[in-house]
Design a protein around this motif. Structure first.
Motif, PDB file in Angstrom:
ATOM      1  N   PHE A  69      18.861   2.809   8.291  1.00  0.00           N
ATOM      2  CA  PHE A  69      18.234   1.506   8.106  1.00  0.00           C
ATOM      3  C   PHE A  69      16.766   1.642   7.724  1.00  0.00           C
ATOM      4  CE2 PHE A  69      21.661  -0.321  10.658  1.00  0.00           C
ATOM      5  CZ  PHE A  69      21.828  -1.530  10.022  1.00  0.00           C
ATOM      6  N   PHE A 131      13.110  -5.555   6.934  1.00  0.00           N
ATOM      7  CA  PHE A 131      14.459  -5.937   7.320  1.00  0.00           C
ATOM      8  C   PHE A 131      14.587  -6.161   8.822  1.00  0.00           C
ATOM      9  CE2 PHE A 131      18.955  -5.589   8.151  1.00  0.00           C
ATOM     10  CZ  PHE A 131      19.356  -6.662   7.378  1.00  0.00           C
ATOM     11  N   PHE A 134      13.356  -9.425   9.444  1.00  0.00           N
ATOM     12  CA  PHE A 134      14.283 -10.493   9.062  1.00  0.00           C
ATOM     13  C   PHE A 134      15.356 -10.714  10.123  1.00  0.00           C
ATOM     14  CE2 PHE A 134      18.075 -12.079   6.926  1.00  0.00           C
ATOM     15  CZ  PHE A 134      17.568 -13.238   6.381  1.00  0.00           C
ATOM     16  N   GLU A 138      15.838 -14.250  12.059  1.00  0.00           N
ATOM     17  CA  GLU A 138      17.034 -15.088  12.063  1.00  0.00           C
ATOM     18  C   GLU A 138      17.489 -15.379  13.491  1.00  0.00           C
ATOM     19  OE1 GLU A 138      19.434 -16.174   8.967  1.00  0.00           O
ATOM     20  OE2 GLU A 138      17.330 -16.639   9.105  1.00  0.00           O
ATOM     21  N   ILE A 142      17.856 -19.255  14.195  1.00  0.00           N
ATOM     22  CA  ILE A 142      19.151 -19.902  14.425  1.00  0.00           C
ATOM     23  C   ILE A 142      19.201 -20.519  15.814  1.00  0.00           C
ATOM     24  CG2 ILE A 142      21.623 -19.465  14.641  1.00  0.00           C
ATOM     25  CD1 ILE A 142      21.318 -17.474  12.353  1.00  0.00           C
ATOM     26  N   LEU A 165      17.701 -27.266   9.793  1.00  0.00           N
ATOM     27  CA  LEU A 165      18.590 -26.149   9.463  1.00  0.00           C
ATOM     28  C   LEU A 165      18.644 -25.931   7.959  1.00  0.00           C
ATOM     29  CD1 LEU A 165      21.826 -25.112  11.013  1.00  0.00           C
ATOM     30  CD2 LEU A 165      21.862 -25.445   8.591  1.00  0.00           C
ATOM     31  N   LEU A 173      16.713 -17.531   3.339  1.00  0.00           N
ATOM     32  CA  LEU A 173      17.458 -16.822   2.300  1.00  0.00           C
ATOM     33  C   LEU A 173      16.549 -16.473   1.129  1.00  0.00           C
ATOM     34  CD1 LEU A 173      20.809 -18.737   2.491  1.00  0.00           C
ATOM     35  CD2 LEU A 173      20.385 -16.378   3.085  1.00  0.00           C
ATOM     36  N   LEU A 176      14.736 -13.476   2.031  1.00  0.00           N
ATOM     37  CA  LEU A 176      15.563 -12.275   1.900  1.00  0.00           C
ATOM     38  C   LEU A 176      15.681 -11.868   0.424  1.00  0.00           C
ATOM     39  CD1 LEU A 176      17.218 -10.289   3.550  1.00  0.00           C
ATOM     40  CD2 LEU A 176      19.207 -11.705   3.215  1.00  0.00           C
TER      41      LEU A 176
ATOM     42  N   ILE B  30      26.329 -29.194   0.850  1.00  0.00           N
ATOM     43  CA  ILE B  30      25.055 -28.514   1.092  1.00  0.00           C
ATOM     44  C   ILE B  30      25.310 -27.190   1.805  1.00  0.00           C
ATOM     45  CG2 ILE B  30      22.896 -28.650   2.373  1.00  0.00           C
ATOM     46  CD1 ILE B  30      22.787 -31.571   1.760  1.00  0.00           C
ATOM     47  N   LEU B  34      24.441 -23.399   0.635  1.00  0.00           N
ATOM     48  CA  LEU B  34      23.755 -22.365   1.418  1.00  0.00           C
ATOM     49  C   LEU B  34      24.514 -21.048   1.333  1.00  0.00           C
ATOM     50  CD1 LEU B  34      22.687 -23.885   4.853  1.00  0.00           C
ATOM     51  CD2 LEU B  34      21.259 -22.679   3.257  1.00  0.00           C
ATOM     52  N   LEU B  37      24.109 -19.416  -2.046  1.00  0.00           N
ATOM     53  CA  LEU B  37      22.767 -18.828  -2.098  1.00  0.00           C
ATOM     54  C   LEU B  37      22.756 -17.480  -1.374  1.00  0.00           C
ATOM     55  CD1 LEU B  37      19.804 -19.217  -2.786  1.00  0.00           C
ATOM     56  CD2 LEU B  37      19.554 -20.641  -0.799  1.00  0.00           C
ATOM     57  N   ALA B  38      23.404 -17.441  -0.187  1.00  0.00           N
ATOM     58  CA  ALA B  38      23.427 -16.204   0.583  1.00  0.00           C
ATOM     59  C   ALA B  38      24.163 -15.107  -0.173  1.00  0.00           C
ATOM     60  CB  ALA B  38      24.102 -16.461   1.928  1.00  0.00           C
ATOM     61  N   ASN B  42      22.706 -11.424  -1.327  1.00  0.00           N
ATOM     62  CA  ASN B  42      23.337 -10.144  -0.974  1.00  0.00           C
ATOM     63  C   ASN B  42      23.666  -9.331  -2.213  1.00  0.00           C
ATOM     64  OD1 ASN B  42      23.214 -10.694   1.694  1.00  0.00           O
ATOM     65  ND2 ASN B  42      25.258 -11.562   1.821  1.00  0.00           N
ATOM     66  N   ILE B  64      21.920  -3.150   4.955  1.00  0.00           N
ATOM     67  CA  ILE B  64      21.259  -4.450   5.013  1.00  0.00           C
ATOM     68  C   ILE B  64      22.241  -5.554   4.698  1.00  0.00           C
ATOM     69  CG2 ILE B  64      19.594  -5.882   3.806  1.00  0.00           C
ATOM     70  CD1 ILE B  64      17.798  -3.454   3.663  1.00  0.00           C
ATOM     71  N   THR B  67      24.577  -6.359   7.555  1.00  0.00           N
ATOM     72  CA  THR B  67      23.892  -7.130   8.597  1.00  0.00           C
ATOM     73  C   THR B  67      23.627  -8.554   8.131  1.00  0.00           C
ATOM     74  OG1 THR B  67      22.790  -5.048   9.013  1.00  0.00           O
ATOM     75  CG2 THR B  67      22.057  -6.931  10.268  1.00  0.00           C
ATOM     76  N   ALA B  68      23.229  -8.697   6.859  1.00  0.00           N
ATOM     77  CA  ALA B  68      22.898 -10.029   6.352  1.00  0.00           C
ATOM     78  C   ALA B  68      24.132 -10.917   6.315  1.00  0.00           C
ATOM     79  CB  ALA B  68      22.274  -9.926   4.959  1.00  0.00           C
ATOM     80  N   LEU B  71      24.573 -12.306   9.719  1.00  0.00           N
ATOM     81  CA  LEU B  71      23.596 -13.367  10.003  1.00  0.00           C
ATOM     82  C   LEU B  71      23.966 -14.650   9.280  1.00  0.00           C
ATOM     83  CD1 LEU B  71      20.296 -11.315   9.903  1.00  0.00           C
ATOM     84  CD2 LEU B  71      21.372 -12.334  11.869  1.00  0.00           C
ATOM     85  N   ASP B  72      24.455 -14.526   8.016  1.00  0.00           N
ATOM     86  CA  ASP B  72      24.877 -15.717   7.285  1.00  0.00           C
ATOM     87  C   ASP B  72      26.049 -16.381   7.977  1.00  0.00           C
ATOM     88  OD1 ASP B  72      23.022 -15.288   5.371  1.00  0.00           O
ATOM     89  OD2 ASP B  72      24.353 -14.108   4.108  1.00  0.00           O
ATOM     90  N   VAL B  74      26.622 -16.456  11.145  1.00  0.00           N
ATOM     91  CA  VAL B  74      26.103 -17.226  12.277  1.00  0.00           C
ATOM     92  C   VAL B  74      25.462 -18.525  11.785  1.00  0.00           C
ATOM     93  CG1 VAL B  74      24.540 -17.185  14.225  1.00  0.00           C
ATOM     94  CG2 VAL B  74      25.724 -15.125  13.574  1.00  0.00           C
ATOM     95  N   LEU B  75      24.669 -18.403  10.712  1.00  0.00           N
ATOM     96  CA  LEU B  75      23.984 -19.587  10.173  1.00  0.00           C
ATOM     97  C   LEU B  75      24.997 -20.647   9.768  1.00  0.00           C
ATOM     98  CD1 LEU B  75      21.276 -20.834   9.207  1.00  0.00           C
ATOM     99  CD2 LEU B  75      21.783 -19.886   6.982  1.00  0.00           C
ATOM    100  N   VAL B  78      26.662 -22.330  12.769  1.00  0.00           N
ATOM    101  CA  VAL B  78      25.837 -23.384  13.364  1.00  0.00           C
ATOM    102  C   VAL B  78      25.809 -24.605  12.452  1.00  0.00           C
ATOM    103  CG1 VAL B  78      23.489 -23.974  14.019  1.00  0.00           C
ATOM    104  CG2 VAL B  78      24.434 -21.801  14.690  1.00  0.00           C
ATOM    105  N   ALA B  79      25.711 -24.375  11.131  1.00  0.00           N
ATOM    106  CA  ALA B  79      25.647 -25.500  10.193  1.00  0.00           C
ATOM    107  C   ALA B  79      26.923 -26.314  10.249  1.00  0.00           C
ATOM    108  CB  ALA B  79      25.396 -24.979   8.778  1.00  0.00           C
ATOM    109  N   LEU B  82      27.065 -28.391  13.410  1.00  0.00           N
ATOM    110  CA  LEU B  82      26.204 -29.572  13.281  1.00  0.00           C
ATOM    111  C   LEU B  82      26.850 -30.614  12.389  1.00  0.00           C
ATOM    112  CD1 LEU B  82      22.483 -28.504  12.972  1.00  0.00           C
ATOM    113  CD2 LEU B  82      23.459 -30.209  14.470  1.00  0.00           C
TER     114      LEU B  82
END
Lengths: 494, 103
Positions: A69, A131, A134, A138, A142, A165, A173, A176, B30, B34, B37-38, B42, B64, B67-68, B71-72, B74-75, B78-79, B82
Motif C-alpha cells: 500500500f 490513500f 482517504f 471516508e 460516512i 451525503l 469521489l 479520489l 442520483i 454516485l 462516478l465511483a 476506480n 487502492i 479498498t475504494a 468504501l463505495d 458503504v457509501l 448509507v445512501a 437514506l
C-alpha cells in the motif's frame, strides 16, 4: 508507557472507544445512555498517553503493509496538535450526550458512530500518504452522514442528511480522482514523494494534470471545510444534527478539510501560485463576508452558529493565504491557533444551545429572550462562547484572530487584513446582539425543567479550558507553532 | 491504444456521473450517478497504473481500487438506506419536493 508504537497505540485507544460500545451495549440492559462514559474515559486516556514525555517529545512513524500500500502514518507536531484539539472537544461532547440523548432510541448506534467518526478524524490527522488519508476520511464522512440523519423520525434531519451525503459524497469521489491523477504523475502517494516531485519543478505540458489534480483536491477539501462556493450543505446539516454532534461537526469535522488542505493541497497551491492566488483571495474574502451577512439575517440560533462556522473557516484561510505569500510559519500557526480557539468556542456554543434546547425545546432566537434570568449557568456558558467567538479579549478567540490579522499584515496582504478586521466587527455585532437579547429582555417562555448534571459538567470543562487559554495564550501558541514548524518543509517559502 | 481507451472511458464515466448527480431529480438516479462516478474514479486508478508500468503489475493501484470499492459500497449502502427513509416519510423520491433541498 508505549505498547507497540505510539501511532498504533493512539489508533487502538480511539478505535476501542468505538468497538467496545456495541459489545457493552449487549450486556447493559437499562440506562444505555451511560455508554457515553466509555468515550470520556477513552479520550482522557488518549490525552494522558499523548502528553507522556517519550510520546510527545519525538516524532514517531508507522508503516504497515510495506511495499503493497505504501501506507504510512506519522505522529509529528502537526498531528499531535490536531489530536489534542480533537480529544479535548470529544470529552465534553460525550459527557453532554449522556444527558442530551437520554430520551433517544438506538443509543448503542449513536455512540458507535460517534466513536468511528472520532477514530477517522484522529487517523486522518496522522496520515502521511493520500490513500491512508482517504480511508480515514471516508470513515469519518460516512459516519457523519448517518449522525446528521440520526433522528430520522423528523423531517429536517432526513433532508439535511440527503443533501450532505450527495454533496460530500461527490466531493470525496472527486478528491479520489485527483489522487489517481497524482498517482499517475508521481508513482507514489507519499506526501514526501509528491512534494519532491513538485519542488523538482514542473514545466511545459505536465503543468495541466498537476493543475487538474490541485483543483480536484481543492474542491474535495472545500466541500468538507465548507468555504465558498461549496458551503450550501452546512447551514442545513449542522443545525439538523443532535446538538452534541453539531458541536463535533462545527468544531472539528469541518477542520478535517483544513487538515487536508494544509498537508496535501498547500504544496500544489504553492507551486501554482499564479493561478491559485486570486482564487484563494476571492474564496477567503467572499466566505467570511457573505457568511457573516447571512448569519446576521438568521432567526434560528443553531443556523446562526452554523453560518458563523463558515465565517470562521474563512478566518482560517486568512492564515493560509498569509502563510503562502510571505508570513510562512507564522501564518500557519495563526491558522492552527484559530482552529483550536474556534473548536473550543463553537463547541461550547453548540453544547450550551443544546442545553437550551433541552429545557426550552425551541431554537428560535425570539424564544431565548430573557433566558439569562431563568438559567444563569447555561447563559454564562453561551456568553463566554459568544464573547470568545466575537474576539473580545482575554479569551482564546481574541488571541487567535489577533495573530491572524497580524500575520496577514506582515505578509503584506492589507486587503485580507482589512477584511478580517471588518468581519470581526461584523461578527461581534450579531454575537453581542444575541447576548443582549438573552440577558436584558423580559422572559417570554416559562420553563420548569432543571438543567441536568452531566450537561453542566461538560460546559464547565470547556469554560475552564477556554479561560486557561485566555489567560495563558502561550499554551495555544506554543502548540500551534510546533504544528506549523512540522509543515514548514512542505512549503518552498520558509 | 488500450491506454487511451481506459483513460477516455474513465473521464466519460466521471462526466456522466457528475451530470446525473447535478441534473437528475429522482434520488434513486442520483445514487446511481454516485456509483457511476465511483466506477470512473476506480477505472482511472487502473489506467494510471497501466500508464506507469506498461502492464497491470503495480500492486499499489490494485490495492487502492479494492479498498475504494469497499468504501463505495458503504457509501451507497448509507445512501440507499437514506433513500428508503425519505420514501417512507415523504412518499416521493423527487428532491425538488423536499422542503429544504435546494442546491
Amino acid at each position: 508507557m508505549i505498547l507497540v508504537n505510539p501511532v498504533v497505540d493512539i489508533l487502538l485507544i480511539s478505535g476501542l472507544a468505538a468497538v467496545i460500545v456495541p459489545l457493552l451495549g449487549g450486556l447493559v440492559r437499562a440506562e444505555k445512555r451511560f455508554l457515553g462514559i466509555v468515550g470520556v474515559l477513552a479520550y482522557i486516556a488518549l490525552l494522558a498517553y499523548l502528553l507522556q514525555p517519550d510520546v510527545w517529545g519525538s516524532i514517531h512513524r508507522y508503516e504497515p503493509f510495506q511495499g503493497l500500500f505504501s501506507s504510512s502514518l506519522t505522529l509529528d507536531g502537526f498531528s499531535k496538535f490536531f489530536i489534542l484539539v480533537f480529544s479535548i472537544l470529544a470529552i465534553p461532547v460525550y459527557l453532554h450526550s449522556i444527558d442530551y440523548m437520554a430520551r433517544d432510541r438506538n443509543l448503542v448506534l449513536y455512540y458507535t458512530l460517534t466513536g468511528i467518526m472520532m477514530f477517522g478524524l484522529i487517523g486522518l490527522s496522522m496520515a502521511d500518504d493520500l490513500f491512508t488519508f482517504f480511508v480515514f476520511w471516508e470513515a469519518m464522512a460516512i459516519s457523519s452522514y448517518v449522525l446528521v440523519g440520526f433522528r430520522y423520525h423528523l423531517d429536517e434531519p432526513v433532508e439535511a442528511a440527503v443533501k450532505y451525503l450527495v454533496m460530500s459524497g461527490v466531493a470525496s469521489l472527486l478528491m479520489l480522482y485527483g489522487i489517481s491523477i497524482i498517482y499517475g504523475l508521481v508513482g507514489s502517494l507519499r506526501i514526501s514523494a509528491v512534494v519532491a516531485y513538485l519542488q523538482g519543478g514542473v514545466t511545459g505540458q505536465a503543468i495541466y494534470p498537476v493543475l487538474l489534480a490541485a483543483t480536484l483536491l481543492f474542491i474535495g477539501f472545500g466541500v468538507k471545510a465548507a468555504y465558498f462556493p461549496f458551503w450550501t450543505w452546512l447551514p442545513d446539516a449542522h443545525p439538523a444534527a443532535p446538538s452534541p454532534i453539531s458541536a463535533l461537526l462545527s468544531g472539528i469535522v469541518i477542520k478535517a478539510g483544513i487538515v487536508g488542505l494544509a498537508k496535501f493541497a498547500l504544496p500544489f497551491i504553492d507551486l501554482l501560485d499564479e493561478v491559485f492566488y486570486p482564487i484563494l483571495v476571492i474564496v477567503t474574502v467572499v466566505t467570511i463576508t457573505l457568511a457573516n451577512l447571512m448569519a446576521l439575517m438568521q432567526s434560528d440560533v443553531k443556523r446562526l452558529l452554523a453560518y458563523s462556522s463558515i465565517a470562521n473557516i474563512g478566518f482560517v484561510l486568512i492564515g493560509y493565504v498569509s502563510a503562502l505569500y510571505g508570513a510562512g510559519v507564522v501564518g500557519l500557526a495563526a491558522a492552527f491557533s484559530h482552529v483550536l480557539s474556534h473548536a473550543l468556542g463553537k463547541g461550547l456554543a453548540f453544547l450550551a444551545v443544546g442545553g437550551i434546547l433541552y429545557v426550552l425545546h425551541s431554537r428560535a432566537i425570539v424564544d431565548l429572550e430573557g433566558f439569562g434570568k431563568r438559567y444563569p449557568g447555561l447563559s454564562i456558558a453561551l456568553m463566554i462562547a459568544l464573547l470568545s467567538l466575537s474576539g473580545l479579549p482575554p479569551l482564546p478567540g481574541f488571541w487567535s484572530k489577533w495573530l491572524l490579522i497580524l500575520s496577514a499584515w506582515e505578509a503584506g496582504e492589507y486587503l485580507i487584513a482589512g477584511v478580517g478586521v471588518f468581519n470581526s466587527v461584523l461578527a461581534a455585532i450579531y454575537y453581542l446582539w444575541l447576548f443582549q437579547r438573552i440577558f436584558f429582555s423580559e422572559p417570554r417562555i416559562e420553563s420548569r425543567v432543571e438543567v441536568p448534571g452531566y450537561l453542566l459538567t461538560s460546559l464547565t470543562i470547556l469554560i475552564f479550558i477556554m479561560v486557561a487559554i485566555g489567560i495563558y495564550p502561550e499554551l495555544m501558541y506554543s502548540y500551534a507553532f510546533e504544528a506549523a514548524k512540522a509543515l514548514a518543509p512542505l512549503l518552498a517559502t520558509p | 491504444m488500450i491506454m487511451e481507451s481506459l483513460l477516455f472511458t474513465s473521464v466519460a464515466l466521471v462526466a456522466i456521473g457528475l451530470y446525473m448527480v447535478s441534473t437528475k431529480k429522482n434520488l434513486m438516479k442520483i445514487v446511481i450517478g454516485l456509483e457511476i462516478l465511483a466506477t470512473g474514479v476506480n477505472l482511472s486508478f487502473i489506467a494510471m497504473g497501466y500508464i506507469r508500468t506498461g502492464g497491470l503489475t503495480d500492486p499499489l493501484p490494485q490495492a487502492i481500487v479494492v479498498t475504494a470499492i469497499v468504501l463505495d459500497g458503504v457509501l451507497v449502502g448509507v445512501a440507499l438506506a437514506l433513500t428508503l427513509v425519505v420514501f417512507r416519510r415523504f412518499k416521493t423520491l423527487d428532491v425538488d419536493k423536499l422542503r429544504n433541498l435546494r442546491w
